[in-house]
Write a protein that holds these residues in place. Structure first.
Motif, PDB file in Angstrom:
ATOM      1  N   PHE A 123     -11.628  92.352   2.814  1.00 29.81           N
ATOM      2  CA  PHE A 123     -11.382  92.349   4.216  1.00 29.81           C
ATOM      3  C   PHE A 123     -12.610  92.310   5.504  1.00 29.81           C
ATOM      4  O   PHE A 123     -13.497  93.062   4.563  1.00 29.81           O
ATOM      5  N   THR A 124     -12.754  91.950   6.240  1.00 27.68           N
ATOM      6  CA  THR A 124     -14.321  92.010   7.175  1.00 27.68           C
ATOM      7  C   THR A 124     -13.201  92.344   8.837  1.00 27.68           C
ATOM      8  O   THR A 124     -12.374  91.528   9.327  1.00 27.68           O
ATOM      9  N   ALA A 125     -14.452  93.108   9.370  1.00 29.81           N
ATOM     10  CA  ALA A 125     -14.016  93.190  11.028  1.00 29.81           C
ATOM     11  C   ALA A 125     -14.295  91.776  11.998  1.00 29.81           C
ATOM     12  O   ALA A 125     -15.071  91.536  11.425  1.00 29.81           O
ATOM     13  N   GLY A 126     -13.496  91.962  12.950  1.00 29.39           N
ATOM     14  CA  GLY A 126     -12.999  90.491  13.736  1.00 29.39           C
ATOM     15  C   GLY A 126     -14.434  90.880  14.767  1.00 29.39           C
ATOM     16  O   GLY A 126     -14.894  92.223  14.499  1.00 29.39           O
ATOM     17  N   GLU A 127     -14.123  90.096  15.520  1.00 30.32           N
ATOM     18  CA  GLU A 127     -14.550  90.503  17.240  1.00 30.32           C
ATOM     19  C   GLU A 127     -14.264  91.686  17.921  1.00 30.32           C
ATOM     20  O   GLU A 127     -14.863  92.088  18.868  1.00 30.32           O
ATOM     21  N   GLY A 128     -12.867  91.888  17.950  1.00 31.54           N
ATOM     22  CA  GLY A 128     -11.786  92.482  18.737  1.00 31.54           C
ATOM     23  C   GLY A 128     -11.449  93.524  17.476  1.00 31.54           C
ATOM     24  O   GLY A 128     -11.896  93.739  16.884  1.00 31.54           O
ATOM     25  N   LEU A 129      -9.937  93.644  18.270  1.00 37.34           N
ATOM     26  CA  LEU A 129      -9.089  93.991  17.528  1.00 37.34           C
ATOM     27  C   LEU A 129      -8.556  93.350  16.673  1.00 37.34           C
ATOM     28  O   LEU A 129      -7.207  93.006  16.272  1.00 37.34           O
ATOM     29  N   ASP A 130      -8.872  92.771  14.968  1.00 37.13           N
ATOM     30  CA  ASP A 130      -8.445  92.259  14.073  1.00 37.13           C
ATOM     31  C   ASP A 130      -9.682  92.263  13.188  1.00 37.13           C
ATOM     32  O   ASP A 130     -10.259  92.454  13.153  1.00 37.13           O
ATOM     33  N   VAL A 131      -9.190  91.833  12.274  1.00 31.68           N
ATOM     34  CA  VAL A 131      -9.445  91.373  10.786  1.00 31.68           C
ATOM     35  C   VAL A 131      -9.117  89.769  10.211  1.00 31.68           C
ATOM     36  O   VAL A 131      -8.526  89.414  10.444  1.00 31.68           O
ATOM     37  N   TRP A 132     -10.398  89.803   9.036  1.00 34.18           N
ATOM     38  CA  TRP A 132     -10.377  88.041   8.260  1.00 34.18           C
ATOM     39  C   TRP A 132     -10.003  88.345   6.947  1.00 34.18           C
ATOM     40  O   TRP A 132     -10.883  89.945   6.859  1.00 34.18           O
ATOM     41  N   GLY A 133      -8.860  88.135   6.437  1.00 35.84           N
ATOM     42  CA  GLY A 133      -9.028  88.380   4.687  1.00 35.84           C
ATOM     43  C   GLY A 133      -8.752  87.680   4.051  1.00 35.84           C
ATOM     44  O   GLY A 133      -8.826  86.232   4.380  1.00 35.84           O
ATOM     45  N   ARG A 134      -9.701  87.505   2.815  1.00 34.84           N
ATOM     46  CA  ARG A 134      -9.332  86.619   1.741  1.00 34.84           C
ATOM     47  C   ARG A 134      -8.036  87.025   0.442  1.00 34.84           C
ATOM     48  O   ARG A 134      -8.411  88.140   0.033  1.00 34.84           O
ATOM     49  N   LEU A 135      -7.904  86.012  -0.522  1.00 28.65           N
ATOM     50  CA  LEU A 135      -7.174  85.984  -0.984  1.00 28.65           C
ATOM     51  C   LEU A 135      -7.699  84.216  -1.996  1.00 28.65           C
ATOM     52  O   LEU A 135      -6.628  83.775  -2.022  1.00 28.65           O
ATOM     53  N   GLU A 136      -7.455  84.933  -3.303  1.00 30.19           N
ATOM     54  CA  GLU A 136      -7.859  84.147  -4.392  1.00 30.19           C
ATOM     55  C   GLU A 136      -6.555  84.042  -5.414  1.00 30.19           C
ATOM     56  O   GLU A 136      -6.017  85.192  -5.794  1.00 30.19           O
ATOM     57  N   VAL A 137      -5.819  83.179  -5.062  1.00 30.13           N
ATOM     58  CA  VAL A 137      -4.565  82.559  -5.504  1.00 30.13           C
ATOM     59  C   VAL A 137      -4.256  82.149  -6.711  1.00 30.13           C
ATOM     60  O   VAL A 137      -4.425  81.537  -7.136  1.00 30.13           O
ATOM     61  N   ALA A 138      -4.042  83.800  -7.645  1.00 33.32           N
ATOM     62  CA  ALA A 138      -3.918  83.725  -9.096  1.00 33.32           C
ATOM     63  C   ALA A 138      -3.195  83.268  -9.859  1.00 33.32           C
ATOM     64  O   ALA A 138      -2.258  82.735  -9.699  1.00 33.32           O
ATOM     65  N   PRO A 139      -3.398  82.530 -11.267  1.00 33.90           N
ATOM     66  CA  PRO A 139      -2.359  81.544 -11.511  1.00 33.90           C
ATOM     67  C   PRO A 139      -0.896  82.572 -11.836  1.00 33.90           C
ATOM     68  O   PRO A 139       0.459  81.736 -11.634  1.00 33.90           O
ATOM     69  N   ARG A 140      -0.896  83.714 -11.917  1.00 37.39           N
ATOM     70  CA  ARG A 140      -0.515  84.723 -12.109  1.00 37.39           C
ATOM     71  C   ARG A 140       0.636  85.060 -11.178  1.00 37.39           C
ATOM     72  O   ARG A 140       1.767  85.858 -11.293  1.00 37.39           O
ATOM     73  N   TYR A 141       0.635  84.551 -10.065  1.00 34.90           N
ATOM     74  CA  TYR A 141       0.940  84.834  -8.990  1.00 34.90           C
ATOM     75  C   TYR A 141       2.118  83.077  -8.533  1.00 34.90           C
ATOM     76  O   TYR A 141       2.780  84.006  -7.209  1.00 34.90           O
TER      77      TYR A 141
END
Ligand SMILES: CCCCCCCCCC(=O)SCCNC(=O)CCNC(=O)[C@H](O)C(C)(C)COP(=O)(O)OP(=O)(O)OC[C@H]1O[C@@H](n2cnc3c(N)ncnc32)[C@H](O)[C@@H]1OP(=O)(O)O
Length: 181
Positions: free
Chosen positions: A43-61
């Motif tokens: 996760f990375t902080a956004g400009e305000g009251l927000d965050v950016w998140g990242r998920l790699e969708v693995a085969p086991r999902y």
């Protein structure tokens, strides 16, 4: 969502815009670096009251053939919404209510980007919402929202985890409390 919500100022512990938002607990299935079977979301902080998140969708999902399991996607939203609560709460929160709308199939091998924000808070209740987009992979299109979510989180004290802290590494030698069962 109540109509008397407020938007508090960010807490001092929340990282500056563009900086990583650290894992909240190393054993967390969503974000922890000591959860080998987990999702390793970042996760990375956004400009305000927000965050950016990242998920790699693995085969086991996998849920249906070639696509992400809906429960995994729900978990990712739970994590993203919980993380954004850190922008206004300098302490633990837990999920009270979580809604997901699944708008498009998400192929395995995708990279999902989540954008979560605070909608408002009142007393111990924090309302947040988020959307997900596929930014890498066979059907990547950053202009298309593939899923959305809204959640209610409750601030809690450390006492909330008092009864379960002995289970961090699995089943403890003694069960809860003084029961002999
Ligand atoms: C900051 C760190 C980053 C965290 C990221 C974490 C991501 C992952 C988060 C999780 O997955 S947490 C695990 C899943 N959630 C749980 O295990 C929580 C289980 N539920 C509980 O422990 C309790 O039900 C809970 C703490 C949520 C609420 O119980 P309380 O006794 O503390 O609250 P109370 O009943 O006094 O209600 C407080 C307010 O919340 C409202 N409320 C509580 N639960 C609600 C609910 N489910 N839906 C709607 N409103 C709810 C309640 O009506 C009331 O509103 P008012 O202030 O207006 O009176």
């Amino acid at each position: 969502m109540p109509d008397d919500l407020t938007l508090p100022e960010p807490v001092g512990s929340f990282p500056a815009a563009g900086q990583p938002v650290p894992q909240h607990w190393s054993r967390c299935f969503g974000c922890g670096d000591q959860s080998p079977a987990g999702m390793s979301m970042s996760f990375t902080a956004g400009e305000g009251l927000d965050v950016w998140g990242r998920l790699e969708v693995a085969p086991r999902y996998q849920g249906g053939p070639g696509v992400i399991h809906g429960g995994i996607l729900s978990t990712a939203f739970d994590e993203a919404l919980g993380m954004v609560c850190r922008s206004i709460v300098d302490g633990p929160v837990v999920t009270g209510h979580l809604e997901i709308d699944f708008a498009r199939p998400i192929p395995l091998g995708s990279v999902l980007e989540f954008h979560a924000r605070i909608d408002g808070s009142i007393r111990r209740k924090v309302y947040a919402s988020a959307e997900a987009r596929i930014v890498e992979g066979p059907t990547a299109d950053p202009d298309v929202v593939v899923a959305t979510s809204r959640g209610l989180f409750l601030t809690v004290t450390a006492e909330h985890f008092e009864k379960t802290k002995d289970f961090v590494d699995g089943v403890p030698e003694r069960p809860f409390g003084t029961s002999s069962i």
